[in-house]
Scaffold this motif. Structure first.
Motif, PDB file in Angstrom:
ATOM      1  N   HIS A 188      12.982  -6.442  -4.673  1.00 59.09           N
ATOM      2  CA  HIS A 188      14.310  -6.576  -5.260  1.00 59.09           C
ATOM      3  C   HIS A 188      15.371  -6.355  -4.185  1.00 59.09           C
ATOM      4  CE1 HIS A 188      11.855  -5.959  -8.800  1.00 59.09           C
ATOM      5  NE2 HIS A 188      12.832  -6.505  -9.495  1.00 59.09           N
ATOM      6  N   VAL A 189      16.511  -7.018  -4.343  1.00 59.42           N
ATOM      7  CA  VAL A 189      17.616  -6.904  -3.398  1.00 59.42           C
ATOM      8  C   VAL A 189      18.875  -6.472  -4.136  1.00 59.42           C
ATOM      9  CG1 VAL A 189      19.082  -8.133  -1.740  1.00 59.42           C
ATOM     10  CG2 VAL A 189      16.657  -8.728  -1.925  1.00 59.42           C
ATOM     11  N   LEU A 190      19.496  -5.409  -3.648  1.00 54.68           N
ATOM     12  CA  LEU A 190      20.803  -4.977  -4.126  1.00 54.68           C
ATOM     13  C   LEU A 190      21.833  -5.662  -3.242  1.00 54.68           C
ATOM     14  CD1 LEU A 190      20.085  -1.140  -4.342  1.00 54.68           C
ATOM     15  CD2 LEU A 190      19.957  -2.809  -6.196  1.00 54.68           C
ATOM     16  N   PHE A 191      22.684  -6.483  -3.843  1.00 55.60           N
ATOM     17  CA  PHE A 191      23.646  -7.266  -3.079  1.00 55.60           C
ATOM     18  C   PHE A 191      25.048  -6.677  -3.237  1.00 55.60           C
ATOM     19  CE2 PHE A 191      26.378 -11.236  -2.982  1.00 55.60           C
ATOM     20  CZ  PHE A 191      26.401 -11.321  -1.591  1.00 55.60           C
ATOM     21  N   GLN A 242      29.818 -20.145  -9.470  1.00 52.54           N
ATOM     22  CA  GLN A 242      28.601 -20.176 -10.289  1.00 52.54           C
ATOM     23  C   GLN A 242      28.245 -18.763 -10.720  1.00 52.54           C
ATOM     24  OE1 GLN A 242      26.150 -22.103  -7.212  1.00 52.54           O
ATOM     25  NE2 GLN A 242      24.761 -20.385  -7.334  1.00 52.54           N
ATOM     26  N   GLU A 243      27.513 -18.681 -11.819  1.00 52.55           N
ATOM     27  CA  GLU A 243      27.065 -17.392 -12.333  1.00 52.55           C
ATOM     28  C   GLU A 243      26.000 -16.823 -11.412  1.00 52.55           C
ATOM     29  OE1 GLU A 243      27.994 -15.541 -15.114  1.00 52.55           O
ATOM     30  OE2 GLU A 243      29.680 -16.939 -15.082  1.00 52.55           O
ATOM     31  N   PRO A 244      25.927 -15.489 -11.292  1.00 54.00           N
ATOM     32  CA  PRO A 244      24.852 -14.897 -10.488  1.00 54.00           C
ATOM     33  C   PRO A 244      23.482 -15.270 -11.033  1.00 54.00           C
ATOM     34  CG  PRO A 244      26.536 -13.268 -10.937  1.00 54.00           C
ATOM     35  CD  PRO A 244      26.859 -14.478 -11.783  1.00 54.00           C
ATOM     36  N   ALA A 245      22.604 -15.635 -10.153  1.00 55.52           N
ATOM     37  CA  ALA A 245      21.218 -15.917 -10.508  1.00 55.52           C
ATOM     38  C   ALA A 245      20.485 -14.581 -10.611  1.00 55.52           C
ATOM     39  CB  ALA A 245      20.571 -16.802  -9.447  1.00 55.52           C
ATOM     40  N   HIS A 246      19.264 -14.609 -11.075  1.00 48.16           N
ATOM     41  CA  HIS A 246      18.474 -13.391 -11.102  1.00 48.16           C
ATOM     42  C   HIS A 246      17.427 -13.394  -9.988  1.00 48.16           C
ATOM     43  CE1 HIS A 246      20.446 -11.996 -14.642  1.00 48.16           C
ATOM     44  NE2 HIS A 246      20.193 -13.139 -15.251  1.00 48.16           N
ATOM     45  N   ILE A 247      17.204 -14.565  -9.403  1.00 51.46           N
ATOM     46  CA  ILE A 247      16.262 -14.720  -8.292  1.00 51.46           C
ATOM     47  C   ILE A 247      17.065 -14.919  -7.018  1.00 51.46           C
ATOM     48  CG2 ILE A 247      14.326 -16.100  -7.374  1.00 51.46           C
ATOM     49  CD1 ILE A 247      13.688 -14.718 -10.046  1.00 51.46           C
ATOM     50  N   TRP A 248      16.690 -14.205  -5.972  1.00 52.26           N
ATOM     51  CA  TRP A 248      17.426 -14.290  -4.715  1.00 52.26           C
ATOM     52  C   TRP A 248      17.403 -15.712  -4.198  1.00 52.26           C
ATOM     53  CZ3 TRP A 248      20.892 -11.516  -2.240  1.00 52.26           C
ATOM     54  CH2 TRP A 248      21.224 -11.843  -0.921  1.00 52.26           C
ATOM     55  N   VAL A 279       0.837  -1.194   0.000  1.00 56.87           N
ATOM     56  CA  VAL A 279       0.000   0.000   0.000  1.00 56.87           C
ATOM     57  C   VAL A 279       0.877   1.252   0.000  1.00 56.87           C
ATOM     58  CG1 VAL A 279      -1.688   1.322   1.339  1.00 56.87           C
ATOM     59  CG2 VAL A 279      -1.897  -1.163   1.149  1.00 56.87           C
ATOM     60  N   ALA A 280       1.940   1.228   0.791  1.00 60.05           N
ATOM     61  CA  ALA A 280       2.795   2.408   0.941  1.00 60.05           C
ATOM     62  C   ALA A 280       3.754   2.597  -0.228  1.00 60.05           C
ATOM     63  CB  ALA A 280       3.585   2.298   2.249  1.00 60.05           C
ATOM     64  N   ARG A 281       4.110   1.509  -0.893  1.00 58.21           N
ATOM     65  CA  ARG A 281       5.093   1.577  -1.978  1.00 58.21           C
ATOM     66  C   ARG A 281       4.651   0.688  -3.128  1.00 58.21           C
ATOM     67  NH1 ARG A 281       9.979  -0.158   1.890  1.00 58.21           N
ATOM     68  NH2 ARG A 281       9.918   1.616   3.300  1.00 58.21           N
ATOM     69  N   GLY A 282       4.972   1.091  -4.343  1.00 54.90           N
ATOM     70  CA  GLY A 282       4.648   0.271  -5.501  1.00 54.90           C
ATOM     71  C   GLY A 282       5.560  -0.928  -5.640  1.00 54.90           C
ATOM     72  N   MET A 283       6.799  -0.778  -5.193  1.00 52.31           N
ATOM     73  CA  MET A 283       7.784  -1.838  -5.265  1.00 52.31           C
ATOM     74  C   MET A 283       8.656  -1.720  -4.023  1.00 52.31           C
ATOM     75  SD  MET A 283      10.790  -2.444  -8.086  1.00 52.31           S
ATOM     76  CE  MET A 283      11.906  -1.230  -7.422  1.00 52.31           C
ATOM     77  N   THR A 284       9.135  -2.829  -3.537  1.00 50.44           N
ATOM     78  CA  THR A 284      10.055  -2.761  -2.410  1.00 50.44           C
ATOM     79  C   THR A 284      11.457  -3.093  -2.890  1.00 50.44           C
ATOM     80  OG1 THR A 284       9.578  -5.055  -1.781  1.00 50.44           O
ATOM     81  CG2 THR A 284       8.321  -3.317  -0.668  1.00 50.44           C
ATOM     82  N   MET A 285      12.429  -2.514  -2.216  1.00 55.90           N
ATOM     83  CA  MET A 285      13.824  -2.763  -2.537  1.00 55.90           C
ATOM     84  C   MET A 285      14.600  -2.803  -1.241  1.00 55.90           C
ATOM     85  SD  MET A 285      16.355  -0.804  -5.154  1.00 55.90           S
ATOM     86  CE  MET A 285      15.500  -1.548  -6.536  1.00 55.90           C
ATOM     87  N   GLY A 286      15.539  -3.729  -1.198  1.00 59.71           N
ATOM     88  CA  GLY A 286      16.374  -3.854  -0.018  1.00 59.71           C
ATOM     89  C   GLY A 286      17.832  -3.944  -0.387  1.00 59.71           C
ATOM     90  N   VAL A 287      18.665  -3.883   0.636  1.00 62.12           N
ATOM     91  CA  VAL A 287      20.098  -4.050   0.484  1.00 62.12           C
ATOM     92  C   VAL A 287      20.526  -5.206   1.379  1.00 62.12           C
ATOM     93  CG1 VAL A 287      20.595  -1.649  -0.115  1.00 62.12           C
ATOM     94  CG2 VAL A 287      20.538  -2.322   2.286  1.00 62.12           C
ATOM     95  N   LEU A 346      28.864  -3.142  -5.486  1.00 60.53           N
ATOM     96  CA  LEU A 346      27.586  -3.725  -5.893  1.00 60.53           C
ATOM     97  C   LEU A 346      27.877  -4.956  -6.737  1.00 60.53           C
ATOM     98  CD1 LEU A 346      24.474  -3.634  -6.035  1.00 60.53           C
ATOM     99  CD2 LEU A 346      24.730  -2.194  -8.075  1.00 60.53           C
ATOM    100  N   ILE A 347      27.357  -6.102  -6.318  1.00 64.77           N
ATOM    101  CA  ILE A 347      27.607  -7.364  -7.007  1.00 64.77           C
ATOM    102  C   ILE A 347      26.508  -7.672  -8.016  1.00 64.77           C
ATOM    103  CG2 ILE A 347      27.903  -9.856  -6.705  1.00 64.77           C
ATOM    104  CD1 ILE A 347      30.243  -8.117  -5.635  1.00 64.77           C
ATOM    105  N   HIS A 348      25.258  -7.559  -7.586  1.00 65.41           N
ATOM    106  CA  HIS A 348      24.155  -7.947  -8.469  1.00 65.41           C
ATOM    107  C   HIS A 348      22.839  -7.420  -7.884  1.00 65.41           C
ATOM    108  CE1 HIS A 348      22.891 -10.377 -11.878  1.00 65.41           C
ATOM    109  NE2 HIS A 348      21.935 -10.932 -11.161  1.00 65.41           N
ATOM    110  N   VAL A 349      21.814  -7.355  -8.729  1.00 60.21           N
ATOM    111  CA  VAL A 349      20.457  -7.014  -8.299  1.00 60.21           C
ATOM    112  C   VAL A 349      19.603  -8.252  -8.528  1.00 60.21           C
ATOM    113  CG1 VAL A 349      18.471  -5.510  -8.639  1.00 60.21           C
ATOM    114  CG2 VAL A 349      20.790  -4.597  -8.941  1.00 60.21           C
ATOM    115  N   TYR A 350      18.894  -8.670  -7.488  1.00 58.15           N
ATOM    116  CA  TYR A 350      18.093  -9.892  -7.527  1.00 58.15           C
ATOM    117  C   TYR A 350      16.612  -9.573  -7.366  1.00 58.15           C
ATOM    118  CZ  TYR A 350      22.541 -12.145  -6.562  1.00 58.15           C
ATOM    119  OH  TYR A 350      23.839 -12.566  -6.626  1.00 58.15           O
ATOM    120  N   PHE A 351      15.791 -10.382  -7.985  1.00 54.92           N
ATOM    121  CA  PHE A 351      14.348 -10.365  -7.762  1.00 54.92           C
ATOM    122  C   PHE A 351      14.088 -11.340  -6.626  1.00 54.92           C
ATOM    123  CE2 PHE A 351       9.991 -11.596  -9.674  1.00 54.92           C
ATOM    124  CZ  PHE A 351       9.345 -10.606  -8.960  1.00 54.92           C
ATOM    125  N   ASN A 352      13.479 -10.859  -5.561  1.00 53.83           N
ATOM    126  CA  ASN A 352      13.285 -11.662  -4.354  1.00 53.83           C
ATOM    127  C   ASN A 352      11.860 -12.192  -4.296  1.00 53.83           C
ATOM    128  OD1 ASN A 352      13.506 -12.873  -1.886  1.00 53.83           O
ATOM    129  ND2 ASN A 352      13.647 -10.975  -0.726  1.00 53.83           N
TER     130      ASN A 352
END
Length: 145
Positions: free
Chosen positions: A89-92, A139-145, A10-18, A75-81
């Motif tokens: 999304h998570v910024l790793f 291993q290669e970075p995944a796109h899903i956390w 409700v408060a945000r359209g998308m969430t993002m974390g670190v 910054l290593i990668h951005v993942y869909f959580n």
């Protein structure tokens, strides 16, 4: 967690974390065990409105472990959580840190500490193991956390 994500929907359209792989000068990684979710995780948290990701990272590492970043976060990668929601999304990052003081347990963090990579605590999450394998180039970075 569902209540928190319902609020943020409700408060945000998308969430993002670190979240960060935090290493001390001995090459050990810092992990936390939360009160509200099982397992050992790398520290991190959500971004607030008008908060820069790197500022959130500095704040979360200070709050969860009394950690101070040495140098610049990488910054290593951005993942869909998808485990959290369909819009998170998570910024790793990878960071070198020092702990400014011991971090005792509280309502959020039950336990925390530095661990050798070959001796992680029982209950370390699969996502943590995957991120470490990615950092090591196994291993290669995944796109899903």
């Amino acid at each position: 967690m569902r209540i928190v994500h319902t609020y943020f929907a409700v408060a945000r359209g998308m969430t993002m974390g670190v979240r960060a792989a935090c290493f001390d000068d001995a090459g050990r990684i810092f992990l936390v065990r939360h009160s509200y979710v099982p397992g050992w995780h790398m520290p991190g948290g959500g971004l607030e409105r008008n908060e820069v990701a790197e500022e959130a990272l500095i704040k979360e590492l200070r709050e969860e472990g009394n950690l101070k970043i040495i140098g610049r976060p990488k910054l290593i990668h951005v993942y869909f959580n998808t485990g959290a929601s369909r819009r998170d999304h998570v910024l790793f990052y990878r960071v070198d840190v020092v702990q400014t003081a011991p971090r005792g347990p509280d309502r959020e963090i039950v336990e925390c500490g530095f661990f050798a990579l070959d001796n992680l605590p029982q209950g370390t999450t699969e996502a943590t193991y995957r991120r470490l394998a990615e950092l090591a180039g196994e291993q290669e970075p995944a796109h899903i956390w």
